[in-house]
Design a protein around this motif. Structure first.
Motif, PDB file in Angstrom:
ATOM      1  N   HIS A  42       0.942  -1.291  -0.083  1.00 11.82           N
ATOM      2  CA  HIS A  42       0.070   0.156  -0.067  1.00 11.82           C
ATOM      3  C   HIS A  42       0.896   1.235  -0.028  1.00 11.82           C
ATOM      4  CE1 HIS A  42      -3.177  -2.777   0.843  1.00 11.82           C
ATOM      5  NE2 HIS A  42      -4.130  -1.806   0.666  1.00 11.82           N
ATOM      6  N   GLY A  45       1.624   1.624  -3.428  1.00 14.43           N
ATOM      7  CA  GLY A  45       0.159   1.517  -4.398  1.00 14.43           C
ATOM      8  C   GLY A  45      -0.728   2.850  -4.128  1.00 14.43           C
ATOM      9  N   GLU A  49      -2.137   5.130  -7.148  1.00 10.39           N
ATOM     10  CA  GLU A  49      -3.606   5.094  -7.188  1.00 10.39           C
ATOM     11  C   GLU A  49      -3.828   6.846  -7.473  1.00 10.39           C
ATOM     12  OE1 GLU A  49      -7.495   3.768  -5.017  1.00 10.39           O
ATOM     13  OE2 GLU A  49      -5.624   3.655  -3.895  1.00 10.39           O
ATOM     14  N   ALA A  59      -3.077  -0.732  -8.678  1.00  9.78           N
ATOM     15  CA  ALA A  59      -2.108   0.054  -8.043  1.00  9.78           C
ATOM     16  C   ALA A  59      -1.421  -0.926  -6.815  1.00  9.78           C
ATOM     17  CB  ALA A  59      -2.727   1.246  -7.597  1.00  9.78           C
ATOM     18  N   ILE A  60      -1.977  -1.520  -6.012  1.00  8.21           N
ATOM     19  CA  ILE A  60      -1.619  -2.317  -4.753  1.00  8.21           C
ATOM     20  C   ILE A  60      -0.849  -3.351  -5.630  1.00  8.21           C
ATOM     21  CG2 ILE A  60      -2.249  -3.745  -2.710  1.00  8.21           C
ATOM     22  CD1 ILE A  60      -2.592  -0.557  -2.748  1.00  8.21           C
ATOM     23  N   TRP A  62       1.050  -3.277  -8.246  1.00 11.04           N
ATOM     24  CA  TRP A  62       2.210  -2.614  -8.321  1.00 11.04           C
ATOM     25  C   TRP A  62       3.151  -2.608  -7.229  1.00 11.04           C
ATOM     26  CZ3 TRP A  62       4.775  -2.635 -12.694  1.00 11.04           C
ATOM     27  CH2 TRP A  62       4.069  -2.668 -14.020  1.00 11.04           C
ATOM     28  N   GLY A  63       2.208  -1.945  -6.119  1.00  8.92           N
ATOM     29  CA  GLY A  63       2.943  -1.724  -4.649  1.00  8.92           C
ATOM     30  C   GLY A  63       3.670  -3.162  -4.193  1.00  8.92           C
TER      31      GLY A  63
END
Length: 154
Positions: A42, A45, A49, A59-60, A62-63
């Protein structure tokens, strides 16, 4: 596709929701480690986002990949490549990537930040998360650049 069929995915999502609900019930105000551990992925992420048109989940993802890279570098995490391969089907690219500057700025406003420190969740091993404040925004953006630059996932 991730290689999971719909039944596997449904079973694993239900299990994950039960585990998350149990953790949240024991620490509703995020005062202890187990609740903080749910923030894996997060840190970066949320910055993605805010600065791209990626959904929360994408997005998370990728995080999580960036966290795997940093976990490998910081704690010797041995499963970073496997984790990234598993997440690859969820790593959608936005029409345009945010600039390093935009990501660094977004990380400056991370809600899990305490003063100038980012509370980052990394992994010692599978299912063995830990929280550290030893990483800064640049570390996260460098890990992300490394991933999207083709050196690991693409």
């Amino acid at each position: 596709r991730s290689g999971w069929n719909d039944r596997d995915l449904e079973r694993n999502l239900k299990l994950a929701m039960r585990i998350k609900n149990r953790i949240v019930a024991t620490d509703p105000f995020e005062k202890a480690g187990p609740r903080r551990h749910l923030n894996l992925g997060h840190t970066l992420g949320h910055a993605l986002e805010r600065t791209s048109r990626l959904s929360h989940g994408r997005a998370i993802a990728w995080g999580l990949c960036a966290a795997a890279v940093l976990s490998e570098d910081v704690a010797g995490f041995l499963h970073a490549n496997a984790m990234q391969r598993m997440l690859k089907p969820f790593l959608h690219r936005p029409r345009s990537w945010p600039s390093r500057r935009a990501l660094l700025n977004a990380l400056r406003f991370d809600k899990k930040r305490a003063g100038s420190k980012l509370h980052s969740v990394l992994l010692h091993d599978l299912a063995k998360p830990f929280v550290t404040d030893s990483l800064d925004a640049k570390d996260w953006v460098d890990a992300f650049d490394h991933i999207r630059g083709g050196n690991r996932v693409y």
